[in-house]
Design a protein around this motif. Sequence first.
Motif, mmCIF file in Angstrom:
data_model
loop_
_atom_site.group_PDB
_atom_site.id
_atom_site.type_symbol
_atom_site.label_atom_id
_atom_site.label_comp_id
_atom_site.label_asym_id
_atom_site.label_seq_id
_atom_site.Cartn_x
_atom_site.Cartn_y
_atom_site.Cartn_z
ATOM 1 N N ASN A 32 0.849 -1.058 0.024
ATOM 2 C CA ASN A 32 0.004 -0.035 -0.055
ATOM 3 C C ASN A 32 0.839 1.201 0.034
ATOM 4 O O ASN A 32 1.243 1.638 1.083
ATOM 5 C CB ASN A 32 -0.715 0.086 1.117
ATOM 6 C CG ASN A 32 -2.061 1.043 1.124
ATOM 7 O OD1 ASN A 32 -1.632 2.011 0.514
ATOM 8 N ND2 ASN A 32 -3.102 0.873 1.651
ATOM 9 N N GLU A 33 1.177 1.702 -1.154
ATOM 10 C CA GLU A 33 1.855 2.946 -1.269
ATOM 11 C C GLU A 33 1.243 4.314 -0.502
ATOM 12 O O GLU A 33 2.000 4.976 -0.193
ATOM 13 C CB GLU A 33 1.988 3.346 -2.873
ATOM 14 C CG GLU A 33 2.675 2.260 -3.535
ATOM 15 C CD GLU A 33 1.724 1.146 -4.180
ATOM 16 O OE1 GLU A 33 2.228 0.328 -5.111
ATOM 17 O OE2 GLU A 33 0.490 1.143 -3.652
ATOM 18 N N CYS A 34 0.114 4.115 -0.194
ATOM 19 C CA CYS A 34 -0.705 5.426 0.186
ATOM 20 C C CYS A 34 -0.429 5.563 1.944
ATOM 21 O O CYS A 34 -0.135 6.335 2.398
ATOM 22 C CB CYS A 34 -2.206 5.382 -0.077
ATOM 23 S SG CYS A 34 -2.695 5.341 -1.650
ATOM 24 N N ASP A 35 -0.114 4.321 2.251
ATOM 25 C CA ASP A 35 0.190 4.307 3.773
ATOM 26 C C ASP A 35 1.488 4.762 4.261
ATOM 27 O O ASP A 35 1.558 5.268 5.428
ATOM 28 C CB ASP A 35 -0.187 2.593 4.411
ATOM 29 C CG ASP A 35 -1.601 2.297 4.423
ATOM 30 O OD1 ASP A 35 -2.555 3.275 4.435
ATOM 31 O OD2 ASP A 35 -1.616 0.990 4.652
ATOM 32 N N VAL A 36 2.409 4.405 3.414
ATOM 33 C CA VAL A 36 3.762 4.908 3.540
ATOM 34 C C VAL A 36 4.095 6.318 2.772
ATOM 35 O O VAL A 36 5.168 6.604 2.854
ATOM 36 C CB VAL A 36 4.742 3.958 3.337
ATOM 37 C CG1 VAL A 36 4.853 2.677 4.337
ATOM 38 C CG2 VAL A 36 4.692 3.298 1.953
ATOM 39 N N THR A 61 -6.513 12.557 -2.939
ATOM 40 C CA THR A 61 -6.408 11.626 -2.103
ATOM 41 C C THR A 61 -5.993 10.262 -2.776
ATOM 42 O O THR A 61 -6.119 10.226 -3.931
ATOM 43 C CB THR A 61 -7.885 11.381 -1.855
ATOM 44 O OG1 THR A 61 -8.664 12.474 -1.116
ATOM 45 C CG2 THR A 61 -8.064 10.230 -0.883
ATOM 46 N N CYS A 62 -5.213 9.569 -2.029
ATOM 47 C CA CYS A 62 -4.561 8.405 -2.742
ATOM 48 C C CYS A 62 -5.149 7.178 -2.298
ATOM 49 O O CYS A 62 -5.682 7.139 -1.061
ATOM 50 C CB CYS A 62 -3.030 8.111 -1.867
ATOM 51 S SG CYS A 62 -2.080 6.765 -2.690
ATOM 52 N N VAL A 63 -5.709 6.437 -3.474
ATOM 53 C CA VAL A 63 -6.347 5.146 -3.129
ATOM 54 C C VAL A 63 -5.400 3.980 -3.671
ATOM 55 O O VAL A 63 -5.171 3.962 -4.836
ATOM 56 C CB VAL A 63 -7.719 5.201 -3.956
ATOM 57 C CG1 VAL A 63 -8.495 4.106 -3.858
ATOM 58 C CG2 VAL A 63 -8.543 6.759 -3.599
ATOM 59 N N ASP A 64 -5.316 3.043 -2.884
ATOM 60 C CA ASP A 64 -4.736 2.059 -3.035
ATOM 61 C C ASP A 64 -5.311 0.967 -4.161
ATOM 62 O O ASP A 64 -6.343 1.064 -4.173
ATOM 63 C CB ASP A 64 -4.230 1.193 -1.860
ATOM 64 C CG ASP A 64 -3.141 -0.081 -1.792
ATOM 65 O OD1 ASP A 64 -2.210 0.113 -2.707
ATOM 66 O OD2 ASP A 64 -3.567 -1.169 -1.790
ATOM 67 N N ALA A 65 -4.595 0.464 -5.011
ATOM 68 C CA ALA A 65 -4.930 -0.471 -5.912
ATOM 69 C C ALA A 65 -4.162 -1.568 -6.018
ATOM 70 O O ALA A 65 -2.985 -1.536 -5.580
ATOM 71 C CB ALA A 65 -5.196 0.159 -7.343
ATOM 72 N N ILE A 66 -4.571 -2.754 -6.517
ATOM 73 C CA ILE A 66 -3.628 -3.813 -6.496
ATOM 74 C C ILE A 66 -2.347 -3.561 -7.498
ATOM 75 O O ILE A 66 -2.468 -3.377 -8.654
ATOM 76 C CB ILE A 66 -4.449 -5.185 -7.012
ATOM 77 C CG1 ILE A 66 -5.657 -5.474 -6.263
ATOM 78 C CG2 ILE A 66 -3.387 -6.566 -7.202
ATOM 79 C CD1 ILE A 66 -5.384 -5.751 -4.826
ATOM 80 N N GLY A 67 -1.309 -3.599 -6.408
ATOM 81 C CA GLY A 67 0.000 -3.543 -7.565
ATOM 82 C C GLY A 67 0.135 -1.880 -7.892
ATOM 83 O O GLY A 67 1.452 -1.586 -8.473
ATOM 84 N N SER A 68 -0.572 -1.175 -7.347
ATOM 85 C CA SER A 68 -0.428 0.303 -7.774
ATOM 86 C C SER A 68 -1.242 1.256 -6.942
ATOM 87 O O SER A 68 -1.640 0.776 -5.775
ATOM 88 C CB SER A 68 -0.961 0.506 -9.257
ATOM 89 O OG SER A 68 -0.873 1.868 -9.625
ATOM 90 N N PHE A 69 -1.487 2.529 -7.183
ATOM 91 C CA PHE A 69 -2.339 3.308 -6.653
ATOM 92 C C PHE A 69 -2.783 4.419 -7.726
ATOM 93 O O PHE A 69 -2.377 4.337 -8.343
ATOM 94 C CB PHE A 69 -1.487 4.177 -5.472
ATOM 95 C CG PHE A 69 -0.319 5.270 -5.952
ATOM 96 C CD1 PHE A 69 -0.420 6.327 -6.440
ATOM 97 C CD2 PHE A 69 1.024 4.453 -6.321
ATOM 98 C CE1 PHE A 69 0.584 7.180 -6.672
ATOM 99 C CE2 PHE A 69 1.702 5.276 -6.663
ATOM 100 C CZ PHE A 69 1.754 6.643 -6.916
ATOM 101 N N GLU A 70 -3.998 4.958 -7.083
ATOM 102 C CA GLU A 70 -4.599 6.213 -7.926
ATOM 103 C C GLU A 70 -4.734 7.362 -7.193
ATOM 104 O O GLU A 70 -4.720 7.286 -6.151
ATOM 105 C CB GLU A 70 -5.993 5.580 -8.452
ATOM 106 C CG GLU A 70 -5.933 4.305 -9.472
ATOM 107 C CD GLU A 70 -7.237 4.079 -9.781
ATOM 108 O OE1 GLU A 70 -8.196 4.800 -9.355
ATOM 109 O OE2 GLU A 70 -7.400 2.928 -10.285
#
Length: 168
Positions: free
Chosen positions: A32-36, A46-55
Motif C-alpha cells: 500500500n503506497e498510500c500508507d507509507v 487523495t491516494c487510493v490503493d489499487a492492486i500493485g499500484s495506486f490512484e
Amino acid sequence: HCVDLEGSFHCVCSTGFEIDNDSERLACVNFNECDVHIDECNNDATCVDAIGSFECTCNTGYTGDGLSCEDIDECSQSGVCEGANAVCSNLPGTFDCGCTPGWQRENDQCVNVYECDNLQACDGNATCDDLIGSFTCTCHVGFSGDGRRCRAIDYLSLIHISEPTRPL
C-alpha cells in the motif's frame, strides 16, 4: 519471481508488491503506497490503493489528474450564491456565500440587518433610522454632530453681545 543461486535463492516482487515475510510460503502481496506516503499525489488529492499500484484523485472542489490539482472557482459558475445582495467568496476547495454590508445570511438569502438594534450604532442623544442595507443617525434637538457622536449645543456661546453704540 525467484532466482536460484548456488545453495540459496533470491526473490523479487513486481512493482507495487512486497514479500510477505509472515507467511509460511514466500509470497508477494500488495504493497500500500498510500500508507507509507510514497505516492506522488498532489496535496489536494487523495491516494487510493489499487492492486500493485495506486490512484490519485483530486479532492472535492479541485480539478485535475490527481498528480496536479487546481482549485475550482465555484464563484465563476452562475447561480452559486443566489438572491439580491449575495456575494460569493472562493476559498481553497470550496466557497462561501455572504452578503453585502448591511445584509446578513438567513436561510440561504440575504436579509436587511436592523442596525438600530445595535445600541452603539448611534449616540445616546440621537435617533436611529433603519434604511434598506444601511441606517442613519440624527442628533436630537439641542444637540449637534454626525449622529454617531452628538454634543449639546452651547446656546450661550452662539449669542454675540455687543456694546450699544452712541450717536456722535
